[in-house]
Design an enzyme around this catalytic site. Structure first.
Site, short mmCIF file in Angstrom:
data_model
loop_
_atom_site.label_atom_id
_atom_site.label_comp_id
_atom_site.label_asym_id
_atom_site.label_seq_id
_atom_site.Cartn_x
_atom_site.Cartn_y
_atom_site.Cartn_z
N LYS A 58 1.87 -3.70 6.82
CA LYS A 58 2.32 -3.69 5.41
C LYS A 58 3.84 -3.50 5.35
O LYS A 58 4.53 -4.17 4.56
CB LYS A 58 1.62 -2.58 4.63
CG LYS A 58 0.13 -2.82 4.43
CD LYS A 58 -0.15 -4.04 3.57
CE LYS A 58 -1.62 -4.33 3.43
NZ LYS A 58 -1.93 -5.65 2.88
N TYR A 111 -2.01 -0.75 11.04
CA TYR A 111 -2.26 -1.32 9.71
C TYR A 111 -1.04 -1.10 8.81
O TYR A 111 -0.52 -2.02 8.18
CB TYR A 111 -3.51 -0.70 9.07
CG TYR A 111 -3.60 -0.95 7.58
CD1 TYR A 111 -3.89 -2.21 7.09
CD2 TYR A 111 -3.36 0.08 6.66
CE1 TYR A 111 -3.94 -2.45 5.72
CE2 TYR A 111 -3.41 -0.15 5.30
CZ TYR A 111 -3.70 -1.41 4.82
OH TYR A 111 -3.74 -1.64 3.47
N SER A 153 0.84 -1.20 0.00
CA SER A 153 0.00 0.00 0.00
C SER A 153 0.87 1.24 0.00
O SER A 153 1.99 1.24 0.54
CB SER A 153 -0.84 -0.03 1.27
OG SER A 153 -1.41 1.23 1.52
P1 NAD Z 1 -11.23 -6.59 1.17
O1 NAD Z 1 -11.45 -6.55 2.64
O2 NAD Z 1 -12.38 -6.31 0.28
O3 NAD Z 1 -10.61 -8.00 0.75
C1 NAD Z 1 -9.77 -8.75 1.59
C2 NAD Z 1 -10.31 -10.17 1.62
O4 NAD Z 1 -9.45 -10.97 2.45
C3 NAD Z 1 -11.72 -10.26 2.21
O5 NAD Z 1 -12.54 -10.99 1.31
C4 NAD Z 1 -11.51 -10.99 3.53
O6 NAD Z 1 -12.65 -11.78 3.88
C5 NAD Z 1 -10.27 -11.81 3.25
N1 NAD Z 1 -9.48 -12.16 4.44
C6 NAD Z 1 -9.04 -11.32 5.41
N2 NAD Z 1 -8.32 -12.01 6.31
C7 NAD Z 1 -8.30 -13.31 5.91
C8 NAD Z 1 -7.73 -14.50 6.43
N3 NAD Z 1 -7.05 -14.50 7.57
N4 NAD Z 1 -7.93 -15.64 5.76
C9 NAD Z 1 -8.64 -15.67 4.59
N5 NAD Z 1 -9.19 -14.58 4.06
C10 NAD Z 1 -9.03 -13.40 4.71
O7 NAD Z 1 -10.02 -5.60 0.86
P2 NAD Z 1 -9.44 -5.09 -0.54
O8 NAD Z 1 -9.74 -3.65 -0.65
O9 NAD Z 1 -9.82 -6.01 -1.62
O10 NAD Z 1 -7.88 -5.20 -0.23
C11 NAD Z 1 -7.11 -6.32 -0.60
C12 NAD Z 1 -5.69 -6.13 -0.11
O11 NAD Z 1 -5.19 -4.91 -0.63
C13 NAD Z 1 -5.56 -6.04 1.41
O12 NAD Z 1 -4.38 -6.71 1.79
C14 NAD Z 1 -5.42 -4.55 1.65
O13 NAD Z 1 -4.70 -4.26 2.82
C15 NAD Z 1 -4.66 -4.11 0.42
N6 NAD Z 1 -4.86 -2.69 0.08
C16 NAD Z 1 -6.13 -2.21 -0.06
C17 NAD Z 1 -6.33 -0.85 -0.33
C18 NAD Z 1 -7.71 -0.29 -0.46
O14 NAD Z 1 -7.87 0.92 -0.27
N7 NAD Z 1 -8.73 -1.07 -0.80
C19 NAD Z 1 -5.22 0.00 -0.43
C20 NAD Z 1 -3.95 -0.53 -0.30
C21 NAD Z 1 -3.79 -1.89 -0.03
N1 UFG Z 2 -12.01 11.76 3.44
C1 UFG Z 2 -13.01 12.67 3.71
N2 UFG Z 2 -14.19 12.18 4.20
C2 UFG Z 2 -14.42 10.85 4.41
C3 UFG Z 2 -13.38 9.93 4.10
C4 UFG Z 2 -12.17 10.43 3.61
O1 UFG Z 2 -12.84 13.88 3.56
O2 UFG Z 2 -15.50 10.47 4.87
C5 UFG Z 2 -10.73 12.29 2.90
C6 UFG Z 2 -9.55 11.91 3.77
O3 UFG Z 2 -9.39 12.84 4.80
C7 UFG Z 2 -8.42 11.94 2.74
C8 UFG Z 2 -9.10 11.47 1.43
O4 UFG Z 2 -10.51 11.69 1.65
O5 UFG Z 2 -7.97 13.23 2.56
C9 UFG Z 2 -8.88 10.01 1.12
O6 UFG Z 2 -9.22 9.25 2.28
P1 UFG Z 2 -9.38 7.67 2.27
O7 UFG Z 2 -9.70 7.25 3.66
O8 UFG Z 2 -10.31 7.26 1.20
O9 UFG Z 2 -7.94 7.17 1.83
P2 UFG Z 2 -6.50 7.42 2.49
O10 UFG Z 2 -5.66 8.11 1.46
O11 UFG Z 2 -6.60 8.05 3.80
O12 UFG Z 2 -5.99 5.95 2.74
C10 UFG Z 2 -6.38 4.82 1.96
C11 UFG Z 2 -6.38 3.60 2.85
C12 UFG Z 2 -5.00 3.34 3.36
C13 UFG Z 2 -4.08 3.18 2.20
C14 UFG Z 2 -4.15 4.38 1.31
C15 UFG Z 2 -3.31 4.18 0.11
O13 UFG Z 2 -7.29 3.78 3.94
O14 UFG Z 2 -4.97 2.17 4.10
O15 UFG Z 2 -5.50 4.63 0.92
O16 UFG Z 2 -3.62 2.99 -0.51
F1 UFG Z 2 -2.83 3.03 2.61
#
Ligand code: NAD
Ligand code: UFG
Length: 350
Positions: free
Chosen positions: A161, A157, A133
């Site tokens: 990572k 969190y 991330s």
């Molecule tokens: P998500 O929660 O939709 O998907 C994660 C999936 O993993 C879920 O279906 C959950 O049930 C499963 N899971 C969690 N723990 C588990 C375990 N112990 N065993 C088996 N399954 C398990 O999240 P996502 O947005 O699809 O994110 C996927 C990955 O990408 C995550 O590792 C997350 O940290 C990373 N990531 C997400 C974002 C974002 O903003 N969505 C940003 C950066 C990184």
């Molecule tokens: N924000 C609002 N109102 C809301 C939610 C978010 O104004 O209700 C703003 C936040 O303050 C920020 C921007 O929208 O300025 C984006 O916020 P997000 O929570 O959507 O995303 P972040 O950039 O804070 O972080 C997300 C994930 C992190 C990840 C990162 C990069 O939560 O775990 O994206 O992948 F690391």
């Protein structure tokens, strides 16, 4: 097209990014096996993947309900199937929850991943794409973020990572036959263009776009905009939003790299667009795409938020041959299409 024999294990494949990636893997000819414990997802999402790819390709998808923290669940899978590579999405991702309950995050994300490495190693499957991330850049000193910047965690969190990136580098150093690609996602948004797959967070969303979506379908009254006094063009914070289908395609490029390059070692790549969009610009784009008014309330900054974050995209373009195709208009169009067809998410019920 993939070689018909290539079989990819996708952990967390029932989740938001996982489902979209599995669709693209199947469309590209891979055999896919998902393991997920439904901690943050539902079976309906996997059924929709099957429906989207059609009955022929759906035959190439297997699903196992299992938990990465339970090594036996992994043993059972690996003892009956030979996997060529693993895409590892499974993990918990809510920043605020990780601050309130760090042990849950260390247990799930670290223990789950360490089990996975152990079982992969035992069965000699040593190719992995890992979901990292942009959070590992912390409060970046400079933008755009380049892959060789110093890394820093801002919360538990983010620490999981960062630790998992370090663990990957250590494992690859000790056992050079491993090929590991760490993909640092910026802000994944949008949905599959069919409107059948999308993000369906449980409870009140923490992230911007799922929150905007809930306001648009009138499940929440207004959006709190966290920070309107940042030194940016409109005072709100800037992020690099990336369409989830672009992200999915980035995984296909990474998997292809795993199979074709023997000198990868353990390499990190940003998956972003390289463009920054402010919170208020995102609201505006969503209003245009949906024709809905999103009422906003200007609120104080959210603690720990950076002013401006966006990716340098050069390394992924050069080494993975991947570049994002979509802009915020398409992200909002597809997110709205998902929202209006599924106002209550996969369950269809309040
Ligand atoms: P998500 O929660 O939709 O998907 C994660 C999936 O993993 C879920 O279906 C959950 O049930 C499963 N899971 C969690 N723990 C588990 C375990 N112990 N065993 C088996 N399954 C398990 O999240 P996502 O947005 O699809 O994110 C996927 C990955 O990408 C995550 O590792 C997350 O940290 C990373 N990531 C997400 C974002 C974002 O903003 N969505 C940003 C950066 C990184
Ligand atoms: N924000 C609002 N109102 C809301 C939610 C978010 O104004 O209700 C703003 C936040 O303050 C920020 C921007 O929208 O300025 C984006 O916020 P997000 O929570 O959507 O995303 P972040 O950039 O804070 O972080 C997300 C994930 C992190 C990840 C990162 C990069 O939560 O775990 O994206 O992948 F690391």
């Amino acid at each position: 097209m993939a070689s018909p024999s290539q079989k990819i294990l996708v952990t967390g494949g029932a989740g938001f990014i996982g489902t979209h990636t599995v669709v693209q893997l199947l469309n590209d000819g891979y055999n896919v096996s998902i393991i997920d414990n439904f901690d943050n997802s539902v079976m309906e999402a996997v059924d929709r993947v099957r429906e989207l790819v059609g009955s022929n390709l759906a035959q190439n998808l297997e699903f196992t309900e299992g938990d990465l923290r339970n090594k036996d669940d992994l043993e059972k899978l690996f003892s009956k199937t030979t996997f060529d590579a693993v895409i590892h999405f499974a993990g918990l991702k809510a920043v605020a929850e990780s601050v309130a309950n760090p042990r849950r995050y260390f247990d799930n994300n670290l223990v789950g991943t360490i089990n996975l490495y152990e079982v992969m190693s035992k069965y000699n499957c040593k190719k992995m794409v890992f979901s990292s991330s942009a959070t590992v850049y912390g409060q970046p000193e400079k933008i755009p973020c380049e892959e060789d910047f110093n890394l820093q965690a801002m919360n538990p969190y983010g620490r999981t990572k960062l630790f998992l990136e370090e663990i990957a580098r250590d494992i690859q150093k000790a056992e050079p036959e491993w090929r590991i690609i760490l993909l640092r996602y910026f802000n994944p948004v949008g949905a599959h263009e069919s409107g059948k797959l999308g993000e369906d967070p449980k409870g009140i969303p923490n992230n911007l776009m799922p929150y905007i979506q809930r306001v648009a379908v009138e499940r929440l009254p207004e959006l709190n905009v966290y920070g309107h006094d940042y030194p940016t063009r409109d005072g709100s914070a800037i992020r690099d939003y990336i369409h989830v289908m672009d992200l999915a395609d980035g995984h296909i490029s990474a998997v292809k790299k795993l199979f074709t390059a023997d000198d990868i070692g353990c390499a990190a790549y940003n998956l972003g667009t390289g463009r920054g969009t402010s919170v208020l610009e995102m609201v505006d784009a969503f209003e245009k795409a949906s024709g809905k008014k999103i009422p906003v309330k200007l609120c104080p900054r959210r603690p720990g938020d950076a002013t401006e974050v966006y990716a340098s995209t050069e390394k992924a373009a050069k080494e993975l041959g991947w570049k994002a195709k979509y802009g915020v208009a398409e992200m909002c169009r597809d997110q709205w299409n998902w929202a209006k067809n599924n106002p209550w998410g996969y369950s269809g019920k309040p």
